[in-house]
Structures are given as structure tokens and as C-alpha cells.
Design a protein around this motif. Structure first.
Motif, short mmCIF file in Angstrom:
data_model
loop_
_atom_site.label_atom_id
_atom_site.label_comp_id
_atom_site.label_asym_id
_atom_site.label_seq_id
_atom_site.Cartn_x
_atom_site.Cartn_y
_atom_site.Cartn_z
N VAL A 1 -9.26 -1.34 -0.96
CA VAL A 1 -7.85 -1.72 -0.98
C VAL A 1 -7.56 -2.77 0.09
CG1 VAL A 1 -5.50 -0.85 -0.60
CG2 VAL A 1 -7.10 0.46 -2.01
N ARG A 2 -8.16 -2.64 1.26
CA ARG A 2 -7.96 -3.61 2.34
C ARG A 2 -8.41 -5.00 1.90
NH1 ARG A 2 -11.16 -1.73 5.90
NH2 ARG A 2 -9.69 -0.54 7.12
N ASN A 3 -9.61 -5.09 1.32
CA ASN A 3 -10.12 -6.39 0.89
C ASN A 3 -9.26 -7.00 -0.21
OD1 ASN A 3 -12.22 -6.27 2.71
ND2 ASN A 3 -13.67 -5.42 1.24
N TYR A 4 -8.83 -6.18 -1.15
CA TYR A 4 -8.01 -6.67 -2.25
C TYR A 4 -6.66 -7.15 -1.73
CZ TYR A 4 -6.36 -6.80 -7.13
OH TYR A 4 -5.89 -7.20 -8.35
N ALA A 5 -6.04 -6.39 -0.85
CA ALA A 5 -4.75 -6.78 -0.28
C ALA A 5 -4.88 -8.06 0.54
CB ALA A 5 -4.18 -5.65 0.58
N ARG A 6 -5.94 -8.17 1.31
CA ARG A 6 -6.18 -9.37 2.11
C ARG A 6 -6.36 -10.59 1.21
NH1 ARG A 6 -10.83 -8.16 5.65
NH2 ARG A 6 -9.34 -6.84 6.70
N TYR A 7 -7.10 -10.42 0.12
CA TYR A 7 -7.31 -11.51 -0.84
C TYR A 7 -6.00 -11.97 -1.46
CZ TYR A 7 -8.63 -13.68 -5.29
OH TYR A 7 -8.75 -14.53 -6.36
N LEU A 8 -5.09 -11.03 -1.73
CA LEU A 8 -3.81 -11.38 -2.35
C LEU A 8 -2.78 -11.88 -1.34
CD1 LEU A 8 -3.52 -8.45 -4.90
CD2 LEU A 8 -4.22 -10.81 -5.35
N GLY A 9 -3.09 -11.81 -0.05
CA GLY A 9 -2.19 -12.29 0.98
C GLY A 9 -1.11 -11.28 1.34
N ALA A 10 -1.33 -10.02 1.03
CA ALA A 10 -0.36 -8.98 1.35
C ALA A 10 -0.53 -8.51 2.79
CB ALA A 10 -0.54 -7.80 0.39
N ASP A 11 0.47 -7.80 3.29
CA ASP A 11 0.37 -7.19 4.61
C ASP A 11 -0.55 -5.98 4.48
OD1 ASP A 11 2.75 -5.67 6.92
OD2 ASP A 11 0.67 -6.29 7.17
N VAL A 12 -1.74 -6.10 4.98
CA VAL A 12 -2.78 -5.09 4.79
C VAL A 12 -2.37 -3.74 5.36
CG1 VAL A 12 -5.17 -4.50 5.31
CG2 VAL A 12 -4.58 -6.85 4.73
N ASP A 13 -1.78 -3.74 6.54
CA ASP A 13 -1.40 -2.47 7.17
C ASP A 13 -0.37 -1.71 6.33
OD1 ASP A 13 -3.12 -2.89 9.31
OD2 ASP A 13 -1.59 -3.98 10.46
N SER A 14 0.60 -2.42 5.77
CA SER A 14 1.61 -1.77 4.93
C SER A 14 0.99 -1.22 3.66
CB SER A 14 2.71 -2.76 4.58
OG SER A 14 3.38 -3.18 5.73
#
Length: 174
Positions: free
Chosen positions: A76-89
Motif C-alpha cells: 500500500v505504501r508503494n502504491y500510494a507513493r506512486y500515485l502521489g498520495a499522502d502515504v501516512d494518511s
């Protein structure tokens, strides 16, 4: 609640917060982000090195088809980072939805640094090298120099190898 899921809304030129709502889960949120950026499942799969089935399972929130614990968290962290989302949230949203996925904390003795999990903390950029004594180096060099002079004195070294005149006088003093 969903506003902090986006790092920079302006970077995508699409109002993403309108598509997200309070009850959105991790999968729905990530799918909405991916679709708003016009990224296909195949593109995401190739970039992240995850199968299309894994990404589809995450977006559909079929947790039985996905790894659990730290592996799911990393995915989930890698996918969120790839999409430019706030990873912590996104990770907080994941923990609220499937339960704690963070690695267990390690209790250490006072003064001892706790080991970190890759991705959760920054790794040091320089390797820590233990302090070594130069004493052994000097002892080995001294033994080699003594052995070389002994070999020259005994005549074991051909005279053509002796480039200094003072070495030739040592070799000829027999």
C-alpha cells in the motif's frame, strides 16, 4: 478527513477531493486516485512490479487475496507513493480498515539503537565502520621489511633486483 490524502491536488489538474468521501476505504481511494490520473492497471503493474490481480484485489479490498501485515503495508505504501498520495494518511486508513499492519516495536536496552524496518525510517547514507587499530598494520610491515633485508643479506635475492647501491653493498658483504 480525505483532504490530507493528497499531497498536492494542483499537480494532477483534476479535483480529486470531489471524488473522495468520508466512507472511502483504502482500495476505493487508491483506485480513484489512479483513475483520476488516467493510469491504467497495466501501467501501475509495470511500474510497481505487482501483478494486475494484486492491484485489482487491493482496489476491490479483497484482503484474502493479498499478503497481510508488513507486506500489505509495504504494498500500500508503494502504491500510494506512486500515485502521489499522502502515504501516512493512507497507512492510517489501512490500519483503521484491516487492523494494525505496522511492524511490532522492538524493546531495546538503554543506549542501544533499535533496528528499523526498511521504508519506515531513513537508512544511513554512510556505512558505519568499526575503529580498527593500525598496530597490526605496522607490525606486518615491519616483519616484511625485516624479512626482505634478511633475504638480501643471505643472497637469496638476485643482484639484478637490487636497484639501490646500498642494498648491493649489503648483499656483497658476505
Amino acid at each position: 478527513m480525505t483532504d490530507p490524502l493528497l499531497k498536492e491536488e494542483k499537480q494532477h489538474d483534476v479535483p480529486l477531493t470531489a471524488a473522495l468521501h468520508e466512507s472511502a476505504g483504502v482500495g476505493i481511494t487508491l483506485r480513484t486516485l489512479r483513475e483520476s490520473q488516467r493510469i491504467s492497471l497495466n501501467e501501475a503493474s509495470q511500474r510497481l512490479k505487482f501483478s494486475v490481480r494484486q492491484i485489482e484485489a487491493l482496489e476491490a479490498e479483497v484482503w484474502d487475496n493479498l499478503p497481510s501485515g508488513v507486506s500489505l503495508r509495504g504494498f500500500v505504501r508503494n502504491y500510494a507513493r506512486y500515485l502521489g498520495a499522502d502515504v501516512d494518511s493512507i497507512l492510517v486508513l489501512l490500519d483503521n480498515q484491516v487492523g494494525p499492519t505496522a511492524p511490532p516495536s522492538v524493546i531495546t536496552a538503554p543506549g542501544v539503537a533499535a533496528p528499523s524496518v526498511a521504508g519506515d525510517a531513513e537508512l544511513p547514507t554512510t556505512a558505519e565502520t568499526p575503529q580498527r587499530s593500525w598496530g597490526w598494520f605496522f607490525i606486518i610491515v615491519a616483519i616484511l621489511v625485516i624479512a626482505a633485508f634478511y633475504a638480501v643479506d643471505r643472497g637469496w635475492v638476485p643482484e639484478s633486483w637490487l636497484i639501490f647501491d646500498w642494498l648491493k653493498t649489503i648483499a656483497n658483504n658476505e
